[in-house]
Design an enzyme around this catalytic site. Structure first.
Site, PDB file in Angstrom:
ATOM      1  N   CYS A 138       2.271  39.418  15.927  1.00 42.78           N
ATOM      2  CA  CYS A 138       1.687  40.553  16.649  1.00 42.78           C
ATOM      3  C   CYS A 138       1.490  41.785  15.770  1.00 42.78           C
ATOM      4  CB  CYS A 138       2.570  40.933  17.829  1.00 42.78           C
ATOM      5  SG  CYS A 138       2.798  39.595  19.006  1.00 42.78           S
ATOM      6  N   LEU A 243      11.394  33.944  21.526  1.00 38.29           N
ATOM      7  CA  LEU A 243      11.160  35.248  22.151  1.00 38.29           C
ATOM      8  C   LEU A 243      12.467  35.699  22.788  1.00 38.29           C
ATOM      9  CD1 LEU A 243       8.996  37.371  22.942  1.00 38.29           C
ATOM     10  CD2 LEU A 243       8.514  35.997  24.970  1.00 38.29           C
ATOM     11  N   HIS A 279      -0.030  48.070  20.324  1.00 37.84           N
ATOM     12  CA  HIS A 279      -0.112  46.640  20.647  1.00 37.84           C
ATOM     13  C   HIS A 279       0.392  46.382  22.075  1.00 37.84           C
ATOM     14  CE1 HIS A 279       0.580  42.377  20.647  1.00 37.84           C
ATOM     15  NE2 HIS A 279       1.887  42.519  20.666  1.00 37.84           N
ATOM     16  N   GLY A 281       2.176  44.419  23.905  1.00 37.73           N
ATOM     17  CA  GLY A 281       3.164  43.334  23.801  1.00 37.73           C
ATOM     18  C   GLY A 281       3.562  42.732  25.121  1.00 37.73           C
ATOM     19  N   GLY A 282       3.711  43.572  26.136  1.00 39.49           N
ATOM     20  CA  GLY A 282       4.162  43.130  27.448  1.00 39.49           C
ATOM     21  C   GLY A 282       4.765  44.318  28.154  1.00 39.49           C
ATOM     22  N   PRO A 283       5.022  44.199  29.458  1.00 44.44           N
ATOM     23  CA  PRO A 283       5.504  45.363  30.221  1.00 44.44           C
ATOM     24  C   PRO A 283       6.799  45.952  29.672  1.00 44.44           C
ATOM     25  CG  PRO A 283       4.937  43.573  31.711  1.00 44.44           C
ATOM     26  CD  PRO A 283       4.834  43.019  30.321  1.00 44.44           C
ATOM     27  N   SER A 314      -1.580  38.685  20.610  1.00 45.25           N
ATOM     28  CA  SER A 314      -0.893  38.738  19.329  1.00 45.25           C
ATOM     29  C   SER A 314      -1.591  39.777  18.428  1.00 45.25           C
ATOM     30  CB  SER A 314      -0.838  37.347  18.692  1.00 45.25           C
ATOM     31  OG  SER A 314      -0.002  37.363  17.557  1.00 45.25           O
TER      32      SER A 314
END
Lengths: 355, 86
Positions: A138, A243, A279, A281-283, A314
């Site tokens: 990422c 992860l 980026h 990445g997610g919440p 990514s």
């Protein structure tokens, strides 16, 4: 040194998140230890839809690394060509104008690399310098811009191109029902982006496109002994996700100090940064960034939007956010932005921009 | 303290091996070091305890114990009387 243009490309199969989850739940059926879990994980990934290179029904037929990687090569070339054409075309350039190409991906491998295959399809000079980058994950969108900038700093009359193609769906693992893979299946999507970085002495053809931001400085930061946080476990069936739930913790513990120090080195503070290109990445990662930097509500709105619309791509994610920024949310002349991403290592790349 | 509140505080406290006195309505999940997965597992326990179905997408908006209590009360109020009886 300037980011002059960004071109993006998404594959054709657009799937709403709820439909994806339902189909995967039905497909895996009894393999799922708790069928309710996948719905709850996917509904909270911050993703509403994603794009995939194949129709969903084709994925179970991809057995083994070779078959999957062959699909990756073919689609990476196709999407790569499309977004390079768009990025260069915005400026009235062609591949013949490019002196260096950096290619970043972590979702497939090839030798000759994708950039080499594109040189055979597009009018790149035969003396173009190639730097394929595998494994940064990422962070490679931000790191790729930083390395392309290093290149044009050395050769100020030249043009460098960064291409990232990430086909995360092709890391599909049919027999992995771990929590990490359930999250990965709900979070990551496919997409590509190309960025044109121009040296300070480059004179571009007259175009309607306003000049992009100057890259003032970049900084890489490596967090020792954090290999477990994120990456691939590479085996006979390809790439299995690593992860850790500790990703937000690493952000909280490190980001503020590193950003303050980077800005301080450039005689700036957080208050001087007018926009953030982060980026998606997610919440949990975006919330950790907001909290760590004490950002106002909506400071990362474009990252949240990208996550919602296409998922985590990514390395290509931060480039999608950059494309949206260039197209719709340019900074006022003289204002500063930070472009940033984190990825396997664990590590951070910061890029200071001035409009 | 009403029934829903006390039962949820007890459930949350038990999940982290804490005394119930450490869990209040305004305690955040971050303070209790309850991560997303813990929260999902708690949501299953809450569903079974109150015979309700929590919408999948609602979990991210639950930041405090009080958010869960209010969410359960609202779901129970909206449910048919039979379902809310337990």
């Amino acid at each position: 040194m300037r980011i002059s243009s960004v071109g993006t490309a998404l594959p054709p199969h657009h799937i709403p998140q709820a439909e994806f989850t339902e189909r995967l739940r039905n497909y895996w059926g009894a393999k799922l230890p708790e069928p309710r879990l996948i719905g709850r994980l996917h509904a909270n990934c911050g993703v509403e839809s994603r794009y995939f290179v194949l129709p969903l029904e084709a994925y179970p037929g991809l057995v083994g690394f070779r078959a999957t990687n062959d699909v990756w090569i073919n689609n990476a070339v196709e999407l790569g060509r499309l977004c390079i054409d768009r990025a260069l075309g915005n400026l009235g350039l062609t591949a013949a104008d490019v002196s260096a190409i950096f290619f970043a991906s972590v979702t497939g491998i090839a030798s000759p690399t994708i950039d080499a295959r594109l040189i055979n399809l597009m009018p790149f000079p035969t003396h173009v310098k190639r730097t394929p980058i595998f494994g940064l994950g990422c962070v490679a969108g931000a790191a790729g811009i930083a390395r392309a900038t290093d290149y044009v700093r050395a050769f100020p009359d030249q043009i460098a191109l960064l291409l990232s193609v990430e086909l995360c769906s092709l890391t599909w693992q049919d027999n992995d029902q771990s929590i990490a893979n359930l999250i990965s299946c709900g979070l990551f999507g496919d997409g590509a982006a190309a960025v044109v970085v121009t040296g300070k002495d480059v004179v571009l053809p007259a175009s309607k496109l306003a000049p992009g931001p100057n890259v003032l400085a970049t900084r890489s930061t490596f967090y020792r002994n954090s290999e477990y946080v994120m990456g691939w476990d590479i085996g006979d069936t390809g790439f299995t996700i690593v992860l850790s739930p500790d990703v937000p913790k690493v952000v909280i513990e490190n980001l503020r100090g590193d950003v303050d120090s980077f800005l301080g080195e450039n005689n700036l503070t957080l208050a001087d940064v007018s926009s953030w290109i982060f980026h998606s990445g997610g919440p949990k990662v975006l919330e950790a960034v907001e909290s760590s930097l004490n950002l106002p509500k909506d400071a990362l709105a474009l990252s949240w939007k990208s996550l919602r619309d296409v998922g985590n791509l990514s390395a290509a994610s931060v480039l999608m956010v950059l494309a949206d920024t260039l197209e719709n949310h340019r900074g006022a002349p003289g204002s500063y932005s930070i472009l940033a991403a984190m990825g396997p290592g664990f590590c951070l790349e910061l890029v200071l921009l001035q409009w | 303290m009403d029934d829903v509140e006390s039962r949820i505080i007890e459930l949350v406290a038990k999940s982290k091996n804490l005394p119930t006195s450490d869990v209040r309505m305004d305690t955040t999940f971050d303070e209790l070091q309850i991560d997303s997965l813990d929260k999902i597992n708690l949501s299953f326990a809450v569903e079974e305890m109150f015979s309700i179905e929590i919408p999948d997408e609602s979990l991210n908006s639950l930041k405090t114990v009080g958010d869960v209590v209010r969410g359960v009360e609202s779901l129970r109020a909206a449910a048919p009387p039979d379902a809310a009886a337990s």
